[in-house]
Write a protein that holds these residues in place. Sequence first.
Motif, PDB file in Angstrom:
ATOM      1  N   MET A  28       0.820  -1.210   0.000  1.00  0.00           N
ATOM      2  CA  MET A  28       0.000   0.000   0.000  1.00  0.00           C
ATOM      3  C   MET A  28       0.857   1.265   0.000  1.00  0.00           C
ATOM      4  SD  MET A  28      -3.171  -0.653  -0.316  1.00  0.00           S
ATOM      5  CE  MET A  28      -3.942   0.880   0.227  1.00  0.00           C
ATOM      6  N   ILE A  29       2.020   1.209   0.631  1.00  0.00           N
ATOM      7  CA  ILE A  29       2.904   2.374   0.629  1.00  0.00           C
ATOM      8  C   ILE A  29       3.277   2.745  -0.803  1.00  0.00           C
ATOM      9  CG2 ILE A  29       5.244   3.161   1.209  1.00  0.00           C
ATOM     10  CD1 ILE A  29       4.929   1.543   3.834  1.00  0.00           C
ATOM     11  N   GLY A  30       3.616   1.754  -1.602  1.00  0.00           N
ATOM     12  CA  GLY A  30       3.957   2.022  -2.988  1.00  0.00           C
ATOM     13  C   GLY A  30       2.809   2.620  -3.763  1.00  0.00           C
TER      14      GLY A  30
ATOM     15  N   GLY B  47       4.515   5.779   4.980  1.00  0.00           N
ATOM     16  CA  GLY B  47       5.262   4.768   5.721  1.00  0.00           C
ATOM     17  C   GLY B  47       4.386   3.725   6.369  1.00  0.00           C
ATOM     18  N   SER B  48       5.033   2.907   7.165  1.00  0.00           N
ATOM     19  CA  SER B  48       4.371   1.786   7.846  1.00  0.00           C
ATOM     20  C   SER B  48       4.162   2.127   9.304  1.00  0.00           C
ATOM     21  CB  SER B  48       5.221   0.519   7.718  1.00  0.00           C
ATOM     22  OG  SER B  48       6.536   0.749   8.211  1.00  0.00           O
ATOM     23  N   GLY B  49       2.970   1.842   9.756  1.00  0.00           N
ATOM     24  CA  GLY B  49       2.669   2.089  11.159  1.00  0.00           C
ATOM     25  C   GLY B  49       1.994   0.899  11.808  1.00  0.00           C
ATOM     26  N   GLY B  50       2.636  -0.247  11.786  1.00  0.00           N
ATOM     27  CA  GLY B  50       3.973  -0.423  11.218  1.00  0.00           C
ATOM     28  C   GLY B  50       4.076  -1.772  10.544  1.00  0.00           C
ATOM     29  N   VAL B  51       5.297  -2.096  10.119  1.00  0.00           N
ATOM     30  CA  VAL B  51       5.625  -3.472   9.749  1.00  0.00           C
ATOM     31  C   VAL B  51       5.852  -4.242  11.044  1.00  0.00           C
ATOM     32  CG1 VAL B  51       7.453  -4.923   8.784  1.00  0.00           C
ATOM     33  CG2 VAL B  51       6.586  -2.996   7.478  1.00  0.00           C
ATOM     34  N   MET B  52       5.117  -5.345  11.212  1.00  0.00           N
ATOM     35  CA  MET B  52       5.254  -6.150  12.420  1.00  0.00           C
ATOM     36  C   MET B  52       6.426  -7.113  12.217  1.00  0.00           C
ATOM     37  SD  MET B  52       2.877  -4.963  14.407  1.00  0.00           S
ATOM     38  CE  MET B  52       3.229  -3.367  13.688  1.00  0.00           C
ATOM     39  N   LEU B  53       7.571  -6.748  12.750  1.00  0.00           N
ATOM     40  CA  LEU B  53       8.816  -7.444  12.448  1.00  0.00           C
ATOM     41  C   LEU B  53       8.789  -8.941  12.785  1.00  0.00           C
ATOM     42  CD1 LEU B  53      11.530  -6.928  11.178  1.00  0.00           C
ATOM     43  CD2 LEU B  53      12.437  -6.287  13.419  1.00  0.00           C
TER      44      LEU B  53
ATOM     45  N   PHE C 262      11.844  -2.101   1.629  1.00  0.00           N
ATOM     46  CA  PHE C 262      11.856  -0.668   1.936  1.00  0.00           C
ATOM     47  C   PHE C 262      12.980   0.069   1.220  1.00  0.00           C
ATOM     48  CE2 PHE C 262       8.568  -1.799   4.775  1.00  0.00           C
ATOM     49  CZ  PHE C 262       7.850  -0.635   4.984  1.00  0.00           C
ATOM     50  N   LYS C 263      14.043  -0.630   0.863  1.00  0.00           N
ATOM     51  CA  LYS C 263      15.045  -0.009   0.008  1.00  0.00           C
ATOM     52  C   LYS C 263      14.476   0.225  -1.389  1.00  0.00           C
ATOM     53  CE  LYS C 263      19.364  -1.591   2.125  1.00  0.00           C
ATOM     54  NZ  LYS C 263      20.344  -0.545   1.754  1.00  0.00           N
ATOM     55  N   VAL C 264      13.695  -0.712  -1.894  1.00  0.00           N
ATOM     56  CA  VAL C 264      13.048  -0.519  -3.194  1.00  0.00           C
ATOM     57  C   VAL C 264      12.106   0.673  -3.137  1.00  0.00           C
ATOM     58  CG1 VAL C 264      11.370  -1.513  -4.814  1.00  0.00           C
ATOM     59  CG2 VAL C 264      13.280  -2.911  -3.988  1.00  0.00           C
ATOM     60  N   LEU C 265      11.307   0.760  -2.077  1.00  0.00           N
ATOM     61  CA  LEU C 265      10.399   1.896  -1.938  1.00  0.00           C
ATOM     62  C   LEU C 265      11.166   3.212  -1.865  1.00  0.00           C
ATOM     63  CD1 LEU C 265       7.865   0.353   0.606  1.00  0.00           C
ATOM     64  CD2 LEU C 265       7.328   1.086  -1.726  1.00  0.00           C
ATOM     65  N   GLU C 266      12.255   3.219  -1.106  1.00  0.00           N
ATOM     66  CA  GLU C 266      13.058   4.433  -0.989  1.00  0.00           C
ATOM     67  C   GLU C 266      13.695   4.806  -2.328  1.00  0.00           C
ATOM     68  OE1 GLU C 266      14.900   7.760   0.709  1.00  0.00           O
ATOM     69  OE2 GLU C 266      13.280   6.502   1.494  1.00  0.00           O
ATOM     70  N   ALA C 267      14.083   3.797  -3.097  1.00  0.00           N
ATOM     71  CA  ALA C 267      14.661   4.077  -4.413  1.00  0.00           C
ATOM     72  C   ALA C 267      13.629   4.695  -5.353  1.00  0.00           C
ATOM     73  CB  ALA C 267      15.215   2.781  -5.017  1.00  0.00           C
ATOM     74  N   LEU C 268      12.377   4.196  -5.260  1.00  0.00           N
ATOM     75  CA  LEU C 268      11.322   4.697  -6.134  1.00  0.00           C
ATOM     76  C   LEU C 268      10.795   6.057  -5.704  1.00  0.00           C
ATOM     77  CD1 LEU C 268       9.300   1.383  -6.640  1.00  0.00           C
ATOM     78  CD2 LEU C 268      10.768   2.527  -8.325  1.00  0.00           C
TER      79      LEU C 268
ATOM     80  N   PRO D 115      18.278  -2.782  -3.341  1.00  0.00           N
ATOM     81  CA  PRO D 115      19.486  -2.219  -3.935  1.00  0.00           C
ATOM     82  C   PRO D 115      20.451  -1.697  -2.864  1.00  0.00           C
ATOM     83  CG  PRO D 115      17.652  -0.701  -4.178  1.00  0.00           C
ATOM     84  CD  PRO D 115      17.074  -1.946  -3.596  1.00  0.00           C
ATOM     85  N   ASP D 116      21.719  -2.114  -2.952  1.00  0.00           N
ATOM     86  CA  ASP D 116      22.659  -1.802  -1.878  1.00  0.00           C
ATOM     87  C   ASP D 116      23.220  -0.393  -1.949  1.00  0.00           C
ATOM     88  OD1 ASP D 116      24.289  -2.124  -4.057  1.00  0.00           O
ATOM     89  OD2 ASP D 116      25.689  -3.510  -3.101  1.00  0.00           O
ATOM     90  N   ASP D 117      22.869   0.348  -3.006  1.00  0.00           N
ATOM     91  CA  ASP D 117      23.296   1.746  -3.060  1.00  0.00           C
ATOM     92  C   ASP D 117      22.213   2.698  -2.562  1.00  0.00           C
ATOM     93  OD1 ASP D 117      21.597   1.278  -5.166  1.00  0.00           O
ATOM     94  OD2 ASP D 117      22.729   2.449  -6.634  1.00  0.00           O
ATOM     95  N   VAL D 118      21.178   2.146  -1.932  1.00  0.00           N
ATOM     96  CA  VAL D 118      20.084   2.931  -1.358  1.00  0.00           C
ATOM     97  C   VAL D 118      20.010   2.635   0.133  1.00  0.00           C
ATOM     98  CG1 VAL D 118      17.593   3.353  -1.352  1.00  0.00           C
ATOM     99  CG2 VAL D 118      18.782   2.909  -3.516  1.00  0.00           C
TER     100      VAL D 118
END
Length: 346
Positions: free
Chosen positions: A59-61, A73-79, A91-97, A160-163
Motif C-alpha cells: 500500500m505504501i507504494g 510509511g508503515s505504522g507499522g511493519v510487524m517485524l 523498503f530499500k526498493v520503496l526508498e529508491a522509487l 538495492p545496496d546503493d540505497v
Amino acid sequence: MTILSILDLSPVPAGGSAAQSLHNSIDLARHADSLGYHRYWLAEHHNLANIASSAPDLMIGQIAAATRNMRIGSGGVMLPNHAPLTVAERFKVLEALFPGRIDLGLGRAPGTDHVTSLALRRRQDVRDDDDFLERFQELLLLENNGYPKDHPFSNVRAMPDDVALPPIFLLGSSDYSAQLAAQIGAGFAFAHHFASHDARDAMRLYRDRFKPSQHLQKPHAILGTAAVVADTAEEAERLASTIDLNFVRRAKGVYAPLESPEVALAYDYSPIDRQRIAQNRERLAVGDPAMVKARLTQLAAETRADEIMVTTMIYDHGARKRSYDLLAQAFSLIPSHAMPQPAAAC
C-alpha cells in the motif's frame, strides 16, 4: 505550527468490501495530501474482518505513487512476521522509487491472534519467546554490513545496496520500545489510541534517554491517537458510536466489520459495556473542530509530542474524509496548492 499526520487501518464497514476499503485508503491519502498532512502511515493487521490493511509495504507504494507531498510509511511493519532481509529489501526498493518520502515504522507485536501468527511464520524459525530484538539487530547489521567476516551473512547485501533504508521509527504501547528507540537514536511513535500505559511516561523516557545517532540527531516523538471531528459535536458523537460498539465487541473477542451509527446507537449495551466505552473514550477525541483541537493540543503539550498522528475508524468513508478536512482547517494546515513549488530542473 502543529504537525499532523494520519494512521490508516483501511476500515471495513458492514455491508462493504475489503477491496473497496483499500481503494478508499488511496482516495483518503490523495485528499490528505492536498490538505497539508505531513505523513500517511499504513498499519499491518491480519485475520480481522474490520481491517483490510494487511500488507503495508504494498500500500505504501500505491499511495506514494498517488500523492506528491506527504511522507508515506508503515505504522507499522510487524517485524516478528517477516525476515529482516525481506523488510530491508522492500523498503530499500520503496526508498529508491520515492526518495526522501518513505518511513519504516517497526512494531513488536504480530498484529493478529496466536494461530494466525504461527501461519505467518510457519516456514521461519518460530520460537515461543520474543525475538523482536534479535530480528531488529539483524536488520541493522544487514543495513550497515556489520556482520564479522566469519559470519555466514557477511557477504549478504540487502538490494538495492546503493540505497539506504528510510528513517526507522519504533512503535510502542509501553515503555519498552520507547527505551529501545532512545538507545539506538531512532524515532518513536506511541500508540495512545489503544495503550493502557501512560503516554506521558513513555514519551518522557524516550526523550530523557535518547542518544543521537548518524540517522537522527535529536528525538522525534509521534503521538498516535484517535479522533472524530464533525461540523457539530452532536454529529461527531453520532459517528463515534461506531467506535464504541467496535470496542465493546473487541473486548468480547468479536472483530466484525464496523457497524453504522444507527446500528451502534440501537445496540443493547450492558453496564460493563458502558463502563468499557467510558474508559476507551478517555483516549478518544470527539467533537467539533474547536473541541478536538483543544483536546489534541493539550495531549501534545502533556506528552511533549513533536507530531500528532490521528486515526479515525468510523463507518462512512465520506464522513472520515470530512473529519480529516475539518481537523486540517482547525490546525491551519497549509494546503498543497498553497505550498511553494520546487524550481524546475535545468
